[in-house]
Enzyme design. Sequence first.
Site, PDB file in Angstrom:
ATOM      1  N   ASP A 273       0.118  -2.251 -14.160  1.00  0.00           N
ATOM      2  CA  ASP A 273       0.133  -2.287 -12.696  1.00  0.00           C
ATOM      3  C   ASP A 273      -0.336  -3.655 -12.199  1.00  0.00           C
ATOM      4  O   ASP A 273      -1.457  -4.069 -12.486  1.00  0.00           O
ATOM      5  CB  ASP A 273      -0.799  -1.191 -12.165  1.00  0.00           C
ATOM      6  CG  ASP A 273      -0.496  -0.776 -10.735  1.00  0.00           C
ATOM      7  OD1 ASP A 273       0.053  -1.587  -9.988  1.00  0.00           O
ATOM      8  OD2 ASP A 273      -0.811   0.366 -10.375  1.00  0.00           O
ATOM      9  N   ASP A 274       0.536  -4.349 -11.503  1.00  0.00           N
ATOM     10  CA  ASP A 274       0.194  -5.631 -10.853  1.00  0.00           C
ATOM     11  C   ASP A 274      -0.141  -6.753 -11.832  1.00  0.00           C
ATOM     12  O   ASP A 274      -0.934  -7.646 -11.510  1.00  0.00           O
ATOM     13  CB  ASP A 274      -0.985  -5.454  -9.883  1.00  0.00           C
ATOM     14  CG  ASP A 274      -0.645  -4.592  -8.676  1.00  0.00           C
ATOM     15  OD1 ASP A 274       0.519  -4.181  -8.542  1.00  0.00           O
ATOM     16  OD2 ASP A 274      -1.554  -4.341  -7.857  1.00  0.00           O
TER      17      ASP A 274
ATOM     18  N   ARG B  12       9.011   1.879  -9.826  1.00  0.00           N
ATOM     19  CA  ARG B  12       8.882   3.117 -10.586  1.00  0.00           C
ATOM     20  C   ARG B  12      10.081   4.031 -10.356  1.00  0.00           C
ATOM     21  O   ARG B  12      10.542   4.710 -11.282  1.00  0.00           O
ATOM     22  CB  ARG B  12       7.564   3.807 -10.218  1.00  0.00           C
ATOM     23  CG  ARG B  12       6.359   3.029 -10.715  1.00  0.00           C
ATOM     24  CD  ARG B  12       5.050   3.399 -10.022  1.00  0.00           C
ATOM     25  NE  ARG B  12       4.071   2.376 -10.325  1.00  0.00           N
ATOM     26  CZ  ARG B  12       3.255   2.398 -11.381  1.00  0.00           C
ATOM     27  NH1 ARG B  12       3.284   3.418 -12.222  1.00  0.00           N
ATOM     28  NH2 ARG B  12       2.408   1.411 -11.603  1.00  0.00           N
TER      29      ARG B  12
ATOM     30  N   HIS C 113      -4.530  -2.689 -10.843  1.00  0.00           N
ATOM     31  CA  HIS C 113      -4.473  -2.482  -9.403  1.00  0.00           C
ATOM     32  C   HIS C 113      -5.889  -2.573  -8.829  1.00  0.00           C
ATOM     33  O   HIS C 113      -6.865  -2.201  -9.485  1.00  0.00           O
ATOM     34  CB  HIS C 113      -3.862  -1.110  -9.102  1.00  0.00           C
ATOM     35  CG  HIS C 113      -3.413  -0.933  -7.692  1.00  0.00           C
ATOM     36  ND1 HIS C 113      -4.287  -0.695  -6.648  1.00  0.00           N
ATOM     37  CD2 HIS C 113      -2.177  -0.971  -7.142  1.00  0.00           C
ATOM     38  CE1 HIS C 113      -3.602  -0.590  -5.522  1.00  0.00           C
ATOM     39  NE2 HIS C 113      -2.318  -0.756  -5.799  1.00  0.00           N
TER      40      HIS C 113
ATOM     41  N   HIS D 242       3.079   7.925  -8.142  1.00  0.00           N
ATOM     42  CA  HIS D 242       3.329   7.235  -6.868  1.00  0.00           C
ATOM     43  C   HIS D 242       4.764   7.415  -6.370  1.00  0.00           C
ATOM     44  O   HIS D 242       5.314   6.540  -5.720  1.00  0.00           O
ATOM     45  CB  HIS D 242       2.993   5.740  -7.006  1.00  0.00           C
ATOM     46  CG  HIS D 242       2.693   5.086  -5.683  1.00  0.00           C
ATOM     47  ND1 HIS D 242       2.789   3.720  -5.486  1.00  0.00           N
ATOM     48  CD2 HIS D 242       2.314   5.606  -4.495  1.00  0.00           C
ATOM     49  CE1 HIS D 242       2.469   3.423  -4.253  1.00  0.00           C
ATOM     50  NE2 HIS D 242       2.166   4.560  -3.624  1.00  0.00           N
TER      51      HIS D 242
ATOM     52  N   LYS E 164       3.102 -10.309  -5.648  1.00  0.00           N
ATOM     53  CA  LYS E 164       3.484  -8.956  -5.262  1.00  0.00           C
ATOM     54  C   LYS E 164       3.880  -8.926  -3.787  1.00  0.00           C
ATOM     55  O   LYS E 164       3.316  -9.661  -2.972  1.00  0.00           O
ATOM     56  CB  LYS E 164       2.296  -8.009  -5.495  1.00  0.00           C
ATOM     57  CG  LYS E 164       2.518  -6.564  -5.088  1.00  0.00           C
ATOM     58  CD  LYS E 164       1.281  -5.740  -5.377  1.00  0.00           C
ATOM     59  CE  LYS E 164       1.434  -4.299  -4.929  1.00  0.00           C
ATOM     60  NZ  LYS E 164       0.235  -3.486  -5.229  1.00  0.00           N
TER      61      LYS E 164
ATOM     62  N   ASP F  60       4.845  -3.392 -13.152  1.00  0.00           N
ATOM     63  CA  ASP F  60       5.658  -2.861 -12.058  1.00  0.00           C
ATOM     64  C   ASP F  60       5.983  -3.894 -10.987  1.00  0.00           C
ATOM     65  O   ASP F  60       6.894  -3.686 -10.173  1.00  0.00           O
ATOM     66  CB  ASP F  60       4.996  -1.630 -11.433  1.00  0.00           C
ATOM     67  CG  ASP F  60       3.630  -1.909 -10.826  1.00  0.00           C
ATOM     68  OD1 ASP F  60       3.103  -3.024 -10.978  1.00  0.00           O
ATOM     69  OD2 ASP F  60       3.077  -0.989 -10.185  1.00  0.00           O
TER      70      ASP F  60
END
Length: 604
Positions: A47-48, A89, A238, A149, A398, A343
């Site tokens: 994530d990130d 996702r 995240h 999510h 992002k 992601d």
Amino acid sequence: MSRRFADPMRRNRPATVLAALTLLHLLAPATHAAPAKRPNIVILLADDWGFSDVGAFGGEIATPNIDALAAKGVRFSNFHVAGSCSPTRAMLQTGVINHRAGLGNMPETIPPEHQGKPGYDAHLNNRVVTIADQLRAGGYRTYLTGKWHLGHTPDSLPTARGYDHALALAQSGADNFEDKPNLLIYDQTEWSEDGKPAKLPARFYSSTLIVDRMIRYIDSGKASGKPFLASVNFIANHTPLQAPDADIAAYAGRYTAGWTALRSQRRAGAITQGVMPAGVAMVTMNTSADWSKLSPKERQQRAGAMAAYAGMATAMDREIGRLVAHLKAIGEYENSIFVFLSDNGAEATDPMAMGAFARWNANHLYDQSIARQGRPGSLTAQGAGFASASVSPLRGYKFTASEGGLRVPMIMAWPGNPAIRGGRVATGFAHVTDMPPTLLALAGVAPQQGVLAGRRVEPMIGLNLSPMLTGSTPSVHPADKPLGYELSGNAVLFKGDYKLVKNLPPYGDARWRLYNISADPGETDDLSRADPERFAVMQSDYVAFARANQVLPMPEGYTAPDQIFANALRTLLIPRLLELWPAGAILVIALATLIRWRRRRATR
């Protein structure tokens, strides 16, 4: 749908199925005793993480277990996702572009004007079929742990979308040490297990919990003899950035030279690792302050936040190693396909830099002392400066449509398959919608064909990456085939080596630009004037994509960070403040006025 953007797999379905089965035979480990056992599939979604956060992509963070997968497999250096988590996702799960899967925007950043419009469901809609649905129908066990999510109602949780078992977080993130939400956005966490509210341990660490539960699921179905899909979705890295003390301590003093120095070091590392061309040009992002002009306290705070970021990444890597070790112990490692990716790019948004109210609220709800960064009870964020180093040598972060937001590290490995030469770099363009067709082909499962159980469903648009795995072709995407993308008004049209891109404020000036992202992945040389014919044709291609996918224009003054704040204000803070009537009501009016003023100011 426009023919130009029609499903490429529709043209010859029987040939596609035959090709999938042939590829499985060619890539499967040789055996003389029986037909090849179908492979397990292990998706490791970070994530990130920025492009160069992984050691095998040029970073200094210790990621030995991810690097070991890279040494056994293929690194994709030109792989693209969406600019934020749930749209990526949705595409990873379905092979369908995010607008058709229902994630034209995600719940935290969608403006009220778009909610409920076609493609703006803000959850995975019922017009798409997940890879889990299709693999389960093909005889696979299917498991998911971690961040989902893609919906929080019973009919949109993982076990309603093809997963046999799932421990899932329905939100964008949460605390990593306890069952506690990000209090700036949510009032409670939404963890579920098998469609029901989950009871988490009193104390845990998120990456450990996510891998523990996946190991339990895999072992529970081992006696069936069926292969499995293991979708492992970390919430590292995240916000809030949190890690065990020892992992943070390992990076003490590592980042005191600042983000500009680290961005240059990462660029050199990416070139050395072969994931960036020699001499790649690199911009200095205007959101990165001059490190030398920060106060000693500011430098200490920022270096400490990056140490927490690195520690969180290393802790996640260790859990990947534990999962791999378990698969080795039960004899499933050699015949497992591993996919590692992020992601989206690194997160530049920092609650402590979003204005006085956000800063006050963070200090009120969390221990924001420098000494506690990354520890339980803190709310630590990487910030724009070090995020620019995480994506080095790319531009953007992002939420943006620049390469730093969309191009991420991706690794595919099948350790027991001699057809995949380990350590190789695939430099051709690839996209997250390619993953479901690729994995279905390697599993020998025919993809859904636009109709399921008597109802029409969206066909996958992705292409099978298997030829890139074996090195038989540099890219599976034809140079003349456009691929469009849009999120929060930031838009792209990919075509061959070229990228047409537009970013709205605060990330850009809403002007279209043209780059050759093969020769210039850092997006430093705008070719819109030098190549006007290509520029015009690709603009026309984007208009066709937007029309075919019902892309809506953003409201005047919209920005994703401001919308997160506004949505949280409406769903979380306003009810709390109204309880304090009348003083709370006055504060609500003042905050609403501030939001409107900021939007008007952004449009001047």
